[in-house]
Design a protein around this motif. Structure first.
Motif, PDB file in Angstrom:
ATOM      1  N   ARG A 196      -5.797  -8.782   7.061  1.00 43.64           N
ATOM      2  CA  ARG A 196      -6.733  -9.452   6.151  1.00 43.64           C
ATOM      3  C   ARG A 196      -8.005  -9.879   6.886  1.00 43.64           C
ATOM      4  O   ARG A 196      -9.113  -9.787   6.350  1.00 43.64           O
ATOM      5  CB  ARG A 196      -6.049 -10.650   5.510  1.00 43.64           C
ATOM      6  CG  ARG A 196      -4.955 -10.263   4.524  1.00 43.64           C
ATOM      7  CD  ARG A 196      -4.058 -11.435   4.185  1.00 43.64           C
ATOM      8  NE  ARG A 196      -4.801 -12.525   3.529  1.00 43.64           N
ATOM      9  CZ  ARG A 196      -4.301 -13.739   3.329  1.00 43.64           C
ATOM     10  NH1 ARG A 196      -3.075 -14.019   3.761  1.00 43.64           N
ATOM     11  NH2 ARG A 196      -5.017 -14.651   2.713  1.00 43.64           N
TER      12      ARG A 196
ATOM     13  N   ALA B 278       0.141  -9.101   8.959  1.00 43.87           N
ATOM     14  CA  ALA B 278      -0.511  -9.151   7.648  1.00 43.87           C
ATOM     15  C   ALA B 278      -1.798  -9.966   7.715  1.00 43.87           C
ATOM     16  O   ALA B 278      -2.838  -9.571   7.171  1.00 43.87           O
ATOM     17  CB  ALA B 278       0.436  -9.739   6.609  1.00 43.87           C
TER      18      ALA B 278
ATOM     19  N   ARG C  66      -9.747   4.136   3.592  1.00 43.23           N
ATOM     20  CA  ARG C  66      -8.920   4.717   2.538  1.00 43.23           C
ATOM     21  C   ARG C  66      -9.667   4.897   1.221  1.00 43.23           C
ATOM     22  O   ARG C  66      -9.104   5.402   0.248  1.00 43.23           O
ATOM     23  CB  ARG C  66      -7.651   3.888   2.360  1.00 43.23           C
ATOM     24  CG  ARG C  66      -6.686   4.105   3.518  1.00 43.23           C
ATOM     25  CD  ARG C  66      -5.336   3.463   3.315  1.00 43.23           C
ATOM     26  NE  ARG C  66      -5.413   2.007   3.385  1.00 43.23           N
ATOM     27  CZ  ARG C  66      -5.292   1.196   2.355  1.00 43.23           C
ATOM     28  NH1 ARG C  66      -5.097   1.693   1.128  1.00 43.23           N
ATOM     29  NH2 ARG C  66      -5.377  -0.116   2.503  1.00 43.23           N
TER      30      ARG C  66
ATOM     31  N   VAL D  41      -1.890  -1.409   6.469  1.00 41.03           N
ATOM     32  CA  VAL D  41      -2.414  -0.620   5.350  1.00 41.03           C
ATOM     33  C   VAL D  41      -2.388  -1.424   4.055  1.00 41.03           C
ATOM     34  O   VAL D  41      -3.273  -1.279   3.199  1.00 41.03           O
ATOM     35  CB  VAL D  41      -1.610   0.694   5.220  1.00 41.03           C
ATOM     36  CG1 VAL D  41      -1.929   1.406   3.913  1.00 41.03           C
ATOM     37  CG2 VAL D  41      -1.906   1.615   6.402  1.00 41.03           C
ATOM     38  N   GLU D  42      -1.416  -2.296   3.915  1.00 39.14           N
ATOM     39  CA  GLU D  42      -1.330  -3.127   2.711  1.00 39.14           C
ATOM     40  C   GLU D  42      -2.406  -4.206   2.660  1.00 39.14           C
ATOM     41  O   GLU D  42      -2.664  -4.773   1.596  1.00 39.14           O
ATOM     42  CB  GLU D  42       0.050  -3.800   2.643  1.00 39.14           C
ATOM     43  CG  GLU D  42       1.184  -2.834   2.322  1.00 39.14           C
ATOM     44  CD  GLU D  42       2.551  -3.463   2.553  1.00 39.14           C
ATOM     45  OE1 GLU D  42       2.598  -4.644   2.969  1.00 39.14           O
ATOM     46  OE2 GLU D  42       3.563  -2.774   2.326  1.00 39.14           O
ATOM     47  N   ASN D  43      -3.038  -4.489   3.795  1.00 45.90           N
ATOM     48  CA  ASN D  43      -3.951  -5.621   3.862  1.00 45.90           C
ATOM     49  C   ASN D  43      -5.382  -5.249   4.208  1.00 45.90           C
ATOM     50  O   ASN D  43      -6.247  -6.126   4.245  1.00 45.90           O
ATOM     51  CB  ASN D  43      -3.432  -6.636   4.871  1.00 45.90           C
ATOM     52  CG  ASN D  43      -2.230  -7.397   4.361  1.00 45.90           C
ATOM     53  OD1 ASN D  43      -2.370  -8.362   3.615  1.00 45.90           O
ATOM     54  ND2 ASN D  43      -1.035  -6.955   4.736  1.00 45.90           N
TER      55      ASN D  43
ATOM     56  N   HIS E 192       3.747   8.401   6.740  1.00 46.92           N
ATOM     57  CA  HIS E 192       3.324   7.350   5.805  1.00 46.92           C
ATOM     58  C   HIS E 192       1.830   7.459   5.509  1.00 46.92           C
ATOM     59  O   HIS E 192       1.414   7.382   4.333  1.00 46.92           O
ATOM     60  CB  HIS E 192       3.653   5.981   6.380  1.00 46.92           C
ATOM     61  CG  HIS E 192       3.186   4.839   5.527  1.00 46.92           C
ATOM     62  ND1 HIS E 192       3.715   4.575   4.278  1.00 46.92           N
ATOM     63  CD2 HIS E 192       2.209   3.901   5.727  1.00 46.92           C
ATOM     64  CE1 HIS E 192       3.107   3.531   3.751  1.00 46.92           C
ATOM     65  NE2 HIS E 192       2.190   3.109   4.608  1.00 46.92           N
TER      66      HIS E 192
ATOM     67  N   ARG F 264       2.429  -0.082   8.114  1.00 48.62           N
ATOM     68  CA  ARG F 264       2.531  -0.317   6.667  1.00 48.62           C
ATOM     69  C   ARG F 264       1.905  -1.646   6.280  1.00 48.62           C
ATOM     70  O   ARG F 264       1.195  -1.744   5.269  1.00 48.62           O
ATOM     71  CB  ARG F 264       3.996  -0.282   6.239  1.00 48.62           C
ATOM     72  CG  ARG F 264       4.576   1.116   6.092  1.00 48.62           C
ATOM     73  CD  ARG F 264       6.044   1.057   5.735  1.00 48.62           C
ATOM     74  NE  ARG F 264       6.559   2.390   5.430  1.00 48.62           N
ATOM     75  CZ  ARG F 264       7.865   2.699   5.406  1.00 48.62           C
ATOM     76  NH1 ARG F 264       8.760   1.750   5.666  1.00 48.62           N
ATOM     77  NH2 ARG F 264       8.251   3.917   5.122  1.00 48.62           N
ATOM     78  N   THR F 265       2.151  -2.663   7.084  1.00 53.59           N
ATOM     79  CA  THR F 265       1.609  -3.985   6.780  1.00 53.59           C
ATOM     80  C   THR F 265       0.093  -3.996   6.911  1.00 53.59           C
ATOM     81  O   THR F 265      -0.602  -4.595   6.078  1.00 53.59           O
ATOM     82  CB  THR F 265       2.237  -5.031   7.713  1.00 53.59           C
ATOM     83  OG1 THR F 265       3.659  -5.016   7.525  1.00 53.59           O
ATOM     84  CG2 THR F 265       1.711  -6.418   7.416  1.00 53.59           C
TER      85      THR F 265
ATOM     86  N   VAL G 112      -0.069   8.101   1.861  1.00 56.15           N
ATOM     87  CA  VAL G 112      -1.122   7.234   1.332  1.00 56.15           C
ATOM     88  C   VAL G 112      -2.401   8.022   1.081  1.00 56.15           C
ATOM     89  O   VAL G 112      -3.108   7.794   0.091  1.00 56.15           O
ATOM     90  CB  VAL G 112      -1.382   6.062   2.315  1.00 56.15           C
ATOM     91  CG1 VAL G 112      -2.598   5.248   1.881  1.00 56.15           C
ATOM     92  CG2 VAL G 112      -0.155   5.159   2.401  1.00 56.15           C
TER      93      VAL G 112
END
Length: 483
Positions: A153, A149, A108, A187-189, A210, A184-185, A214
């Protein structure tokens, strides 16, 4: 999302993934120079003729009416009495001509993360295990969203992982929201691209929407895709309705998709590996025809999951030599056809990260990086794909570095054969202090971060910490030690 034009053979800009400030440098990424060949040229030609014969004589069940109608307008595709669609060799060969020779993914930050034509092996975890192995409690339990999540990470932190994936289904999310919540989770991590499966076209469309948001829009996502959908035919020889629609959506939007079946030799296909490769490849090529008929040149990755069964108890055998053989053979066949593909490794039939898991993971990782593709997935699987394990994922990351170094081979040139070094250092045995050694020692060897290399006395003095404990400590470093 909207449709995009795709040029066959389009090149993409390359680059390096950005690191967080203060993070240690990634280990050296070794380019593969060795290649393990399963088949001769005549073997590959026989396999190709077999796949064409299966599609021409047996055909495939196509369960989506719109897709059937579109295919039947093509010369070389017709319906037979059983209701199956048969595809003539000319149609398949024409489709192979339009299919792109590689698939690329970006992180990203806009940096190239994976190119199937690259000589440097790239690695990805598996997706959607039924259970997770809790590395803190040792419990086999249902996966929850917090595990996704944590997986994101860990994927972000492991230097040899290039693509992120979930390793499990979050059981604490409503079924209709499970796929989008997973992506989504992730992508958040992590900034790394994500491999996912949407289970049906409705969920998959939500995911692509989604990822488009982004990325900054449909055009941006198509130009530098940050995700890849995993979909497949059903063996034997069936293209389900949702599979057809996901293939056509991906082609229309010019976003990458993997089309691969899961075939059980002796149960949903021939017991022989050659027969399994032929049938599963025919199933993949049928999906390719659907995909390329929607938009020639759209990005698609082939592959196969040939899953040998231990017939004594009907158990899957991910750690078996046949699993690796089938994966390598299929990857070599797709390379022969000019199609990008992936191969599976970094997985085990063991239920915990023990000696069996390490032995099976090391064996299939090493063979995978010698295959005809540079993209390796399924890292982190235990229980033959039923259990996702962050400990196994960390171990597989370590094994990825070791296997990549092995596959890089031995460089032979005037500098590496080192005649001048021998001439000046042999007399007084000054090799250790020689500039040749000093300049190359970091690049000539792969250095583990978790596997031990010390004498026994030093190991005992440092607490005789076992590999399993080092894996847990690495995870605590990434995730924190609090439950």
């Amino acid at each position: 999302m909207t449709a995009h034009h795709v040029d066959k053979g389009r090149t993409q800009a390359s680059g390096r993934r950005r690191r967080k400030k203060g993070a240690p440098p990634p280990p050296s990424r070794f380019a593969r120079t060795l290649r393990l060949k399963i088949f001769s040229e005549s073997d590959l030609a026989i396999l190709h003729q077999a796949t064409l014969a299966i599609l021409e004589r047996v055909g495939v069940v196509v369960e989506d009416d719109e897709t059937r109608t579109a295919l039947l307008t093509r010369p070389g595709c017709r319906e037979i009495k059983s209701g199956r669609l048969v595809m003539m060799p000319e149609l398949v060969e024409q489709t192979l001509e339009t299919a792109p020779s590689k698939v690329v993914l970006y992180d990203r930050n806009g940096q190239l993360a994976m190119d199937t034509s690259d000589a440097v092996p790239r690695f990805c975890p598996g997706v959607n295990c039924i259970k997770t192995l809790d590395h803190r409690t040792g419990e086999h339990r249902a996966c929850i969203l917090a595990d996704i999540a944590a997986t994101g990470r860990v994927c972000e932190a492991l230097a040899n992982l290039d693509v992120a994936a979930s390793l499990g289904y979050p059981s604490d999310v409503p079924p209709e929201d499970e796929a989008i919540a997973t992506v989504r989770t992730l992508v958040e991590n992590t900034v790394k691209p994500v491999a996912f499966t949407g289970h049906d076209e409705i969920a998959t469309r939500r995911i692509w929407h989604h990822l488009s948001e982004v990325a900054g829009g449909d055009d941006a996502l198509a130009e530098k895709p940050t995700g890849i959908d995993l979909v497949g035919p059903v063996s034997p020889l069936k293209l389900g309705g949702e599979t057809c629609r996901r293939l056509r959506d991906a082609a229309r939007w010019s976003v990458p998709i993997v089309c691969y079946p899961a075939l059980f030799p002796g149960m949903s296909g021939p017991i022989t590996l050659a027969g399994s490769i032929a049938q599963s490849s025919a199933e993949t090529l049928a999906g390719l025809v659907v995909h390329q008929n929607e938009r020639p040149g759209a990005p698609l990755m082939s592959g196969t999951a040939i899953l040998p069964m231990d017939m004594r108890q009907a158990d899957l055998a991910y750690g078996s030599p046949e699993y690796s053989q089938a994966g390598l053979g299929a990857a070599e066949f797709f390379d022969y056809l000019g199609l990008p593909s992936w191969v599976a490794a970094g997985c085990s039939d063991s239920h915990v990260v023990d000696q069996q898991a390490a032995a099976e993971g090391a064996a299939n990782m090493t063979t995978a990086v010698l295959s005809g593709t540079s993209f390796v997935h399924n890292l982190g699987y235990l229980s033959a794909g039923r259990t996702g394990s962050l400990e196994m994922l960390v171990l597989a990351d370590e094994l990825a570095g070791m296997a990549s170094r092995f596959a890089s081979g031995i460089s032979v040139d005037e500098s590496s054969v080192a005649v001048d070094v021998v001439a000046r250092a042999a007399e007084d045995n000054s090799f250790l202090s020689d500039e040749h050694t000093y300049g190359r020692y970091l690049s000539e060897m792969w250095f583990p971060t978790l596997l031990g290399r010390s004498d026994v006395d030093r190991w005992l003095e440092s607490g005789s910490v076992a590999l399993e404990d080092r894996l847990k400590a690495r995870l605590d470093d990434i995730l924190g030690s609090a439950p």
